[in-house]
Scaffold this active site. Structure first.
Site, mmCIF file in Angstrom:
data_model
loop_
_atom_site.group_PDB
_atom_site.id
_atom_site.type_symbol
_atom_site.label_atom_id
_atom_site.label_comp_id
_atom_site.label_asym_id
_atom_site.label_seq_id
_atom_site.Cartn_x
_atom_site.Cartn_y
_atom_site.Cartn_z
ATOM 1 N N GLY A 73 -0.322 3.158 -0.581
ATOM 2 C CA GLY A 73 -0.054 3.781 -1.872
ATOM 3 C C GLY A 73 -0.841 3.077 -2.969
ATOM 4 O O GLY A 73 -1.361 3.720 -3.896
ATOM 5 N N THR A 74 -0.924 1.773 -2.876
ATOM 6 C CA THR A 74 -1.665 0.993 -3.874
ATOM 7 C C THR A 74 -3.117 1.467 -3.947
ATOM 8 O O THR A 74 -3.670 1.661 -5.035
ATOM 9 C CB THR A 74 -1.623 -0.507 -3.496
ATOM 10 N N SER A 200 2.835 7.299 0.150
ATOM 11 C CA SER A 200 2.623 6.171 1.061
ATOM 12 C C SER A 200 3.539 6.325 2.267
ATOM 13 O O SER A 200 4.760 6.450 2.113
ATOM 14 C CB SER A 200 2.929 4.869 0.324
ATOM 15 N N GLY A 201 2.956 6.308 3.470
ATOM 16 C CA GLY A 201 3.701 6.623 4.690
ATOM 17 C C GLY A 201 4.926 5.764 4.943
ATOM 18 O O GLY A 201 5.972 6.269 5.367
ATOM 19 N N THR A 238 -13.727 4.028 9.158
ATOM 20 C CA THR A 238 -13.166 4.727 10.326
ATOM 21 C C THR A 238 -11.663 4.924 10.143
ATOM 22 O O THR A 238 -10.947 4.010 9.751
ATOM 23 C CB THR A 238 -13.468 3.921 11.617
ATOM 24 N N CYS A 326 11.478 -12.105 -8.589
ATOM 25 C CA CYS A 326 11.456 -13.391 -7.898
ATOM 26 C C CYS A 326 10.190 -13.538 -7.079
ATOM 27 O O CYS A 326 9.745 -14.647 -6.809
ATOM 28 C CB CYS A 326 12.676 -13.554 -7.006
#
Ligand code: PLP
Length: 397
Positions: A73-74, A200-201, A238, A326
């Site tokens: 996702g990033t 994101s998976g 790939t 944290c």
């Protein structure tokens, strides 16, 4: 009773057994490269296309070629923003919100250092975006607006469906970070009217290390990686074939389970929340009670440390997460809770519970039974204990 109860599904999820089974052949026998000329690779390429179609259907995309597979996702978030800025080189303004994930916020901070102007739109005390301010912030210099669909800490849903049509009229590129919405609420890129959308998976029962960026047909975006022709040159390298097969299967399953999130998972979340909020006078909900994804509950406990709650919960086999940053080694409360103006005393004691379709009623009842012991134990050693008139509960699990 000691069990393993996983209520940290906004951090990551279990790979669904069906997803694992779908991936397995591509980790063993079917290892061909989808770009190869031979049929060993060609048959794999066809499966990748099937996965792309499933992801497109999951988010309501008209065409499978609008889906670009990425690593995370990033990466999708970075590609959406950087790729747009690279195309519209003369535009130097970005709009985002104060409650975005670091995948967007850290990039925006870096871009500010590079000379871009960034508007961070505020939220109210319930985490709802100031839509009017966002609209007023758009000007001729605005290249891209990036807003999350659902917040990872509170679950609050941002008004992306109202932003989309507004930006479309002004011809400004709109990216939606839907990482925490995917699998929890229906996503329809056409209803939102966005140009770019990230998923994101590993947040919806696919493995880690595979994401996707939806790129609406006609959207101008340049690649951020350079190499081969994979993903039509938009994301060379790939392909992570097992991951892509996994995310395709997970997308198909997530779509089929959306109703269950709205009903069963939502009811379990509410049961957990009531079981805690009704019991403790020092507990309060962080975020909008109604405008939320159904699996997330963020509860602030005044005068006790979130980290300490987590450690005690962990001792009892319960995995949740706290609202403090944290991970950065600081004791600062999270930027999301600060943006909402949650008082310091309660932001420090904030806990996020995030459920999944695998969460059971028995697990929720167990957490409800453990919470009083944990909270009372911490109140006892809190320097602010005098504020609480309750008798401590004996520790006897
Ligand atoms: N955006 C949001 C809202 C998230 O919650 C996360 C992960 O927690 C990300 C982006 C980053 O996704 P990934 O872990 O796949 O890089």
């Amino acid at each position: 009773m000691k069990q393993h109860v996983y209520l940290d599904n906004n951090a990551t999820t279990m790979v669904a057994p069906e997803v694992f089974d779908a991936m397995a052949p591509f980790l063993k026998d079917r290892y061909g490269n989808p770009s190869s000329m031979h049929s060993f690779g060609g048959s794999v390429a066809r499966e990748v296309t099937q996965a792309r179609i499933r992801v497109a259907e999951f988010i309501g995309a008209a065409n499978d070629y609008e889906i670009v597979f990425t690593g995370t996702g990033t990466e999708s978030d970075n590609m959406a923003i950087l790729g747009t800025l690279d195309y519209y080189k003369d535009k130097r303004h970005i709009i985002t919100s104060r409650v975005e994930h670091p995948a967007v916020l850290s990039l925006c901070k870096k871009l500010e250092k590079d000379g871009y102007r960034v508007t961070y739109v505020p939220v109210d005390s319930k985490g709802n975006l100031d839509l009017e301010l966002l609209k007023q912030s758009v000007d001729d210099d605005t290249a891209v607006v990036s807003i999350m669909y659902a917040n990872n800490e509170t679950g609050v849903i941002l008004p992306v469906e109202e932003i989309g049509p507004f930006l479309r009229e002004r011809g400004v590129v709109f990216h939606v970070d839907a990482v925490q919405a995917a699998g929890k609420i229906p996503i329809d890129v056409n209803r939102i009217g966005c140009d770019l959308l990230t998923i994101s998976g590993h947040k919806f029962h696919a493995p880690k290390g595979v994401g996707a960026l939806y790129v609406r047909r006609g959207t101008r975006i340049r690649p951020v990686l350079f190499g081969g022709h994979q993903e039509k040159g938009r994301r060379p390298g790939t392909e992570n074939v097992p991951g892509i097969i996994g995310v395709g299967k997970a997308a198909e399953m997530a779509k089929a389970h959306l109703d269950e999130y709205r009903t069963r998972v939502g009811a379990l979340r509410d049961r957990l929340e009531r079981g805690i909020l009704d019991k403790f006078s020092n507990a309060g909900l962080n975020g909008d009670e109604v405008r939320r994804v159904p699996n997330t509950s963020n509860i602030g406990f005044e005068f006790i440390e979130g980290e300490a709650i987590l450690l005690y919960l962990d001792e009892q086999g319960i995995a949740a997460s706290s609202g403090s940053a944290c991970s950065s080694g600081s004791l600062e409360p999270s930027h999301v809770l600060r943006a909402m103006g949650v008082p310091f005393t309660s932001a420090h004691g904030s806990i996020r519970f995030s459920l999944s379709r695998y969460t059971t009623g028995e697990e929720i009842d167990y957490v409800i039974s453990v919470m009083p012991v944990v909270v009372e134990r911490l109140l006892e050693i809190s320097p602010y204990w005098d504020n609480f008139k309750k008798e401590p509960v004996p520790i006897n699990l």
